[in-house]
Write a protein that holds these residues in place. Structure first.
Motif, mmCIF file in Angstrom:
data_model
loop_
_atom_site.group_PDB
_atom_site.id
_atom_site.type_symbol
_atom_site.label_atom_id
_atom_site.label_comp_id
_atom_site.label_asym_id
_atom_site.label_seq_id
_atom_site.Cartn_x
_atom_site.Cartn_y
_atom_site.Cartn_z
ATOM 1 N N UNK A 77 0.788 -1.185 -0.163
ATOM 2 C CA UNK A 77 -0.037 0.039 0.087
ATOM 3 C C UNK A 77 0.778 1.175 -0.071
ATOM 4 N N UNK A 78 1.806 1.205 0.586
ATOM 5 C CA UNK A 78 3.034 2.221 0.532
ATOM 6 C C UNK A 78 3.456 2.611 -0.767
ATOM 7 N N UNK A 79 3.598 1.650 -1.644
ATOM 8 C CA UNK A 79 4.178 1.809 -2.915
ATOM 9 C C UNK A 79 2.893 2.390 -3.728
ATOM 10 N N UNK A 177 -3.117 11.831 -0.915
ATOM 11 C CA UNK A 177 -2.141 10.861 -1.351
ATOM 12 C C UNK A 177 -0.872 10.980 -0.382
ATOM 13 N N UNK A 178 -0.419 12.073 -0.023
ATOM 14 C CA UNK A 178 0.617 12.397 0.952
ATOM 15 C C UNK A 178 0.441 11.954 2.097
ATOM 16 N N UNK A 179 -0.632 12.414 2.464
ATOM 17 C CA UNK A 179 -1.267 11.892 3.990
ATOM 18 C C UNK A 179 -1.401 10.571 4.059
ATOM 19 N N UNK A 185 2.721 4.316 7.846
ATOM 20 C CA UNK A 185 3.801 3.952 8.761
ATOM 21 C C UNK A 185 3.239 3.773 10.407
ATOM 22 N N UNK A 186 2.061 3.930 10.560
ATOM 23 C CA UNK A 186 1.627 3.766 11.652
ATOM 24 C C UNK A 186 0.646 2.557 11.762
ATOM 25 N N UNK A 187 0.522 1.463 10.958
ATOM 26 C CA UNK A 187 -0.259 0.529 11.410
ATOM 27 C C UNK A 187 0.477 -0.649 11.055
ATOM 28 N N UNK A 188 -0.021 -1.901 11.685
ATOM 29 C CA UNK A 188 0.826 -3.318 11.629
ATOM 30 C C UNK A 188 0.752 -3.780 10.293
#
Length: 441
Positions: A77-79, A177-179, A185-188
């Motif tokens: 999802x980060x990608x 999108x930036x948010x 970075x704050x979920x498992x």
């Protein structure tokens, strides 16, 4: 299992991919006139412009299993979030037609990938009794994104940014999108993906963090379903998976054969053909988006009680009647004032059924060891038909305004009988129980 703060936070963050999915796909409706003028587009050229992002979604969905299995659901999802940011900036600043098309395709890759990874991640962290509503929250964000896109288009139009309106419409998506990228970075990570990679201790920690009450029993069920001793994954296209493959492909196909995305993408053009002004079309689009949101919320509130199959059957009937009304209006050239109400009715029934069910259903029917590839297949089908229909819609409608809606109405009749005869009910079953119910061991 209760709804813990960690579970809610993880669901909300993953579902933000749905907000961007909805915004990026619907925002194009307000840009068609500006794009046509800026790049001197014919009907075919306009179809290419609208379908360009969808070409990216096809490949994004098709290959989403690669980052999903190799990087993990969260890192995948980060990608996708990075692709959203690049697309928004690129489309807003692109100096020429071909570069604009390139960045729309890049955005499409993000949309296609997140439409696989978002529901997959939420399904894999959700307890059975809450899964329909939690995965449904992804669809809620999709329709919220659609409404936000229509509202954004209307407000930008009111600013009278002559010649630059379409650039602002496409560029503002970079902010959420930036948010999205930062919050990921704050979920498992998904406990099922961790278990699949033999990171059992981490999987257990995640189950504890999200509030699983019977951690050891749940972890044992996950390990048993994955068959870690066989490597955790295997090919999708085998006879034993024929039922989930049929279900995943068919629900995705019917979703697009309803005409939903073609209608959303060309909404302003559809209203223009019925005699509405540009500003009036923008306002009507906001009404459509609001209806979509309200009925998605209604469906989410009852999907785990009423069930997926019942919602699909009710929606099939309502959509068929509503689309038939649109077809009659365009074929007879009369009662254009009723067009908006026929479309509102269609959107309401779609949101109440297919819209709320599709991502939940696809995320439930494949076992963990082939879930990434199975969900990619279903989502690929969705986006492939989306691209094809969106590309052809302005061409066919240019010949006969009513013809596309006749086809869409007939497809909803077919959907009713297919769902009635072949679809299982998945409510209340764990992902491992669904595996047994479909005869997959």
């Amino acid at each position: 299992m209760t709804l813990t703060a960690s579970l809610i936070k993880s669901t909300i963050v993953a579902a933000l991919g749905g907000l961007l999915f909805g915004f990026d796909t619907a925002v194009i409706a307000g840009t068609t006139h500006g794009l046509r003028l800026s790049f001197a587009l014919s009907n075919t050229g306009l179809g290419v412009a609208v379908a360009s992002a969808l070409i990216g979604t096809v490949f994004g969905a098709l290959f989403a299993e690669i980052p999903a299995d190799r990087l993990g659901r969260r890192n995948g999802l980060r990608a996708m979030a990075i692709l959203y940011v690049l697309s928004a900036a690129g489309c807003a600043l692109a100096p020429g037609w071909y570069l604009w098309l390139f960045f729309r395709v890049v955005g499409g890759l993000g949309i296609g990938g997140s439409s696989v990874l978002g529901p997959m991640y939420i399904a894999e962290i959700s307890p059975a009794k809450w899964r329909g509503r939690l995965v449904g929250f992804f669809q809620f964000n999709v329709v919220a994104g659609i409404l936000l896109a229509y509202l954004s288009n209307f407000l930008i139009r009111q600013a009278h940014l002559i010649g630059a309106e379409w650039r602002w419409m496409l560029g503002v998506a970079g902010v959420p999108a930036l948010l999205f990228l930062i919050m990921l970075y704050f979920i498992p990570e998904s406990p099922r993906w961790l278990a699949q990679k033999a990171r059992v201790a981490e999987a257990r920690e995640t189950l504890v963090a999200i509030g699983e009450e019977n951690v050891d029993a749940e972890l044992q069920d996950i390990l048993q379903s994955i068959h870690l001793d066989q490597g955790g994954t295997e090919p999708l296209f085998q006879p034993k998976y024929r039922v989930p493959i049929f279900l995943g492909v068919s629900i995705a196909a019917f979703n697009q054969l309803s005409g939903i995305n073609a209608i959303l993408y060309y909404l302003n053009d559809i209203f223009a053909r019925a005699g509405f002004s540009q500003v009036s079309s923008d306002l009507q689009a906001v009404l459509i988006g609001l209806t979509n949101l309200i009925f998605t919320m209604l469906a989410m509130s009852i999907i785990d009680r009423v069930g997926r199959k019942t919602l699909l059957l009710i929606g099939s009937v309502g959509m068929a009647v509503s689309l038939g009304g649109v077809a009659v209006i365009f074929l007879t050239g009369s009662h254009e004032g009723l067009l908006v109400w026929c479309l509102v009715s269609f959107i309401a029934f779609f949101a109440f059924s297919q819209g709320a069910v599709i991502w939940v259903f696809i995320s439930e029917i494949f076992p963990t060891r082939v879930r990434a590839s199975g969900q990619s297949l279903g989502t690929f089908t969705h986006w492939f038909l989306n691209a094809a229909i969106s590309l052809l819609f302005p061409v066919i409608a240019g010949v006969s305004r009513g013809a596309p809606f006749v086809l869409f109405a007939v497809m909803m009749v077919v959907q009713f009988f297919v769902v009635l005869a072949t679809y299982p009910e998945t409510k209340g079953k764990s992902l491992e129980e669904m595996q047994h119910a479909l005869g997959i061991d």
